[in-house]
Motif scaffolding. Structure first.
Motif, PDB file in Angstrom:
ATOM      1  N   GLY A 101       2.990   7.180 -21.925  1.00  0.00           N
ATOM      2  CA  GLY A 101       3.470   7.995 -20.818  1.00  0.00           C
ATOM      3  C   GLY A 101       4.662   7.359 -20.137  1.00  0.00           C
ATOM      4  O   GLY A 101       5.175   6.321 -20.554  1.00  0.00           O
ATOM      5  N   VAL A 102       5.121   7.978 -19.065  1.00  0.00           N
ATOM      6  CA  VAL A 102       6.253   7.472 -18.283  1.00  0.00           C
ATOM      7  C   VAL A 102       5.822   6.216 -17.517  1.00  0.00           C
ATOM      8  O   VAL A 102       4.693   6.128 -17.020  1.00  0.00           O
ATOM      9  N   THR A 103       6.711   5.236 -17.423  1.00  0.00           N
ATOM     10  CA  THR A 103       6.429   4.015 -16.667  1.00  0.00           C
ATOM     11  C   THR A 103       6.722   4.246 -15.189  1.00  0.00           C
ATOM     12  O   THR A 103       7.814   4.699 -14.827  1.00  0.00           O
ATOM     13  N   ASN A 104       5.750   3.957 -14.349  1.00  0.00           N
ATOM     14  CA  ASN A 104       5.908   4.118 -12.906  1.00  0.00           C
ATOM     15  C   ASN A 104       6.058   2.760 -12.242  1.00  0.00           C
ATOM     16  O   ASN A 104       5.373   1.790 -12.616  1.00  0.00           O
ATOM     17  N   GLN A 105       6.949   2.690 -11.279  1.00  0.00           N
ATOM     18  CA  GLN A 105       7.218   1.442 -10.569  1.00  0.00           C
ATOM     19  C   GLN A 105       6.757   1.553  -9.122  1.00  0.00           C
ATOM     20  O   GLN A 105       7.035   2.537  -8.435  1.00  0.00           O
ATOM     21  N   ILE A 106       6.037   0.534  -8.665  1.00  0.00           N
ATOM     22  CA  ILE A 106       5.548   0.501  -7.292  1.00  0.00           C
ATOM     23  C   ILE A 106       6.006  -0.806  -6.644  1.00  0.00           C
ATOM     24  O   ILE A 106       5.814  -1.889  -7.205  1.00  0.00           O
ATOM     25  N   SER A 107       6.620  -0.693  -5.484  1.00  0.00           N
ATOM     26  CA  SER A 107       7.114  -1.872  -4.758  1.00  0.00           C
ATOM     27  C   SER A 107       6.223  -2.143  -3.558  1.00  0.00           C
ATOM     28  O   SER A 107       5.818  -1.215  -2.835  1.00  0.00           O
ATOM     29  N   TYR A 108       5.910  -3.421  -3.363  1.00  0.00           N
ATOM     30  CA  TYR A 108       5.102  -3.841  -2.219  1.00  0.00           C
ATOM     31  C   TYR A 108       5.957  -4.724  -1.322  1.00  0.00           C
ATOM     32  O   TYR A 108       6.732  -5.567  -1.810  1.00  0.00           O
ATOM     33  N   TYR A 109       5.809  -4.537   0.002  1.00  0.00           N
ATOM     34  CA  TYR A 109       6.658  -5.265   0.952  1.00  0.00           C
ATOM     35  C   TYR A 109       5.821  -6.114   1.902  1.00  0.00           C
ATOM     36  O   TYR A 109       4.640  -5.814   2.174  1.00  0.00           O
ATOM     37  N   GLU A 110       6.448  -7.183   2.378  1.00  0.00           N
ATOM     38  CA  GLU A 110       5.789  -8.069   3.329  1.00  0.00           C
ATOM     39  C   GLU A 110       5.532  -7.321   4.644  1.00  0.00           C
ATOM     40  O   GLU A 110       6.188  -6.322   4.950  1.00  0.00           O
ATOM     41  N   ARG A 111       4.558  -7.829   5.404  1.00  0.00           N
ATOM     42  CA  ARG A 111       4.271  -7.264   6.727  1.00  0.00           C
ATOM     43  C   ARG A 111       4.445  -8.361   7.775  1.00  0.00           C
ATOM     44  O   ARG A 111       4.200  -9.546   7.516  1.00  0.00           O
ATOM     45  N   ASP A 112       4.879  -7.955   8.952  1.00  0.00           N
ATOM     46  CA  ASP A 112       5.080  -8.934  10.024  1.00  0.00           C
ATOM     47  C   ASP A 112       3.755  -9.243  10.706  1.00  0.00           C
ATOM     48  O   ASP A 112       2.692  -8.747  10.306  1.00  0.00           O
ATOM     49  N   VAL A 113       3.812 -10.054  11.747  1.00  0.00           N
ATOM     50  CA  VAL A 113       2.589 -10.506  12.434  1.00  0.00           C
ATOM     51  C   VAL A 113       1.835  -9.355  13.085  1.00  0.00           C
ATOM     52  O   VAL A 113       0.651  -9.466  13.404  1.00  0.00           O
ATOM     53  N   HIS A 114       2.541  -8.240  13.290  1.00  0.00           N
ATOM     54  CA  HIS A 114       1.910  -7.066  13.904  1.00  0.00           C
ATOM     55  C   HIS A 114       1.371  -6.091  12.855  1.00  0.00           C
ATOM     56  O   HIS A 114       0.849  -5.030  13.209  1.00  0.00           O
TER      57      HIS A 114
END
Length: 247
Positions: A101-114
């Motif tokens: 199938g098609v390749t899906n890309q998922i990006s994860y980002y940092e979170r701040d102290v809040h």
């Protein structure tokens, strides 16, 4: 002169009475004629079923790869895919039975102290589905049971339950509907006989939806059921039939 008027009046009264009596007799006669010759009917439901074995299996796995960036995620994805393909080949699954199938890309980002998401990339994940389609339904059932070996070896993937399909339903429909109609007539004869009547010609018929269920299931749906969880299946046809009755 008065005698003539009296005579005319009585003649009109008698004529009206005769006409009224004629209408009553005609109505009674018509009523008896309608009751005797209007056909009465009996409505019954007929059912027929048969057991079949699925002739096609579809099994989907979603392989994934994670990394700090897209390149690392892609490298991990390819490694996991290679291990899955080796597993399938060892089990006798040809490459022609496997589609990607098609390749899906998922990006994860940092979170701040809040706890709020920032623009700082944390990691990336790539996912791609591998679908096995084969008429060897027994092999796929075995593969699905053995897939836990890959997970225990650290292969990142999601294993979906295999789907088992019977693709020759159309060739069975006519036979099942004929059997269901015969079942309906047998029921109509039994009911009519108990009341001293005889079943005549078929007046109307309508077919219900087909139910494809596991062999021991009693589930019924107005919209029909198409079970894909079991290799062996029960196909049920229903018809609603109206027969003419004779005394």
């Amino acid at each position: 002169m008065q005698f003539c008027n009296w005579l005319k009046h009585n003649q009109l009264v008698m004529l009206g009475a005769i006409l009224g009596l004629s209408l009553v007799i005609a109505a009674l006669t018509l009523g008896r004629f309608t009751e005797r010759f209007s056909p009465s009917t009996i409505d019954v439901t007929g059912v027929a079923n048969t057991l079949v074995k699925s002739d096609r299996a579809v099994w989907t796995l979603e392989v994934s790869g994670n990394g700090a960036n897209a390149a690392q995620a892609y490298a991990q994805l390819k490694l996991n895919q290679s291990r899955v393909m080796q597993f399938l080949a060892a089990q006798g699954v040809p490459k022609t039975a496997i589609s990607r199938g098609v390749t899906n890309q998922i990006s994860y980002y940092e979170r701040d102290v809040h706890g709020n998401q920032t623009r700082q990339l944390s990691s990336q994940e790539l996912r791609q589905t591998l679908t096995v389609t084969t008429p060897d339904v027994d092999k796929v059932e075995h593969l699905a049971a053995q897939a836990s070996e890959l997970l225990s070896d650290g292969v990142e993937m999601t294993v979906n339950p295999p789907q088992f399909v019977f693709s020759k339903l159309e060739s069975l429909k006519v036979k099942l509907l004929a059997n269901a109609t015969q079942n309906a007539k047998a029921r109509a004869v039994a009911v009519a006989k108990s009341a001293g009547n005889q079943v005549g010609v078929l007046r109307s018929a309508s077919t219900g939806v087909f139910q494809i269920t596991p062999p021991d299931s009693t589930d019924v749906s107005d919209w029909g059921i198409s079970d894909t969880t079991t290799i062996d299946k029960k196909i049920t046809a229903v018809v609603n039939v109206s027969f003419q009755l004779h005394e």
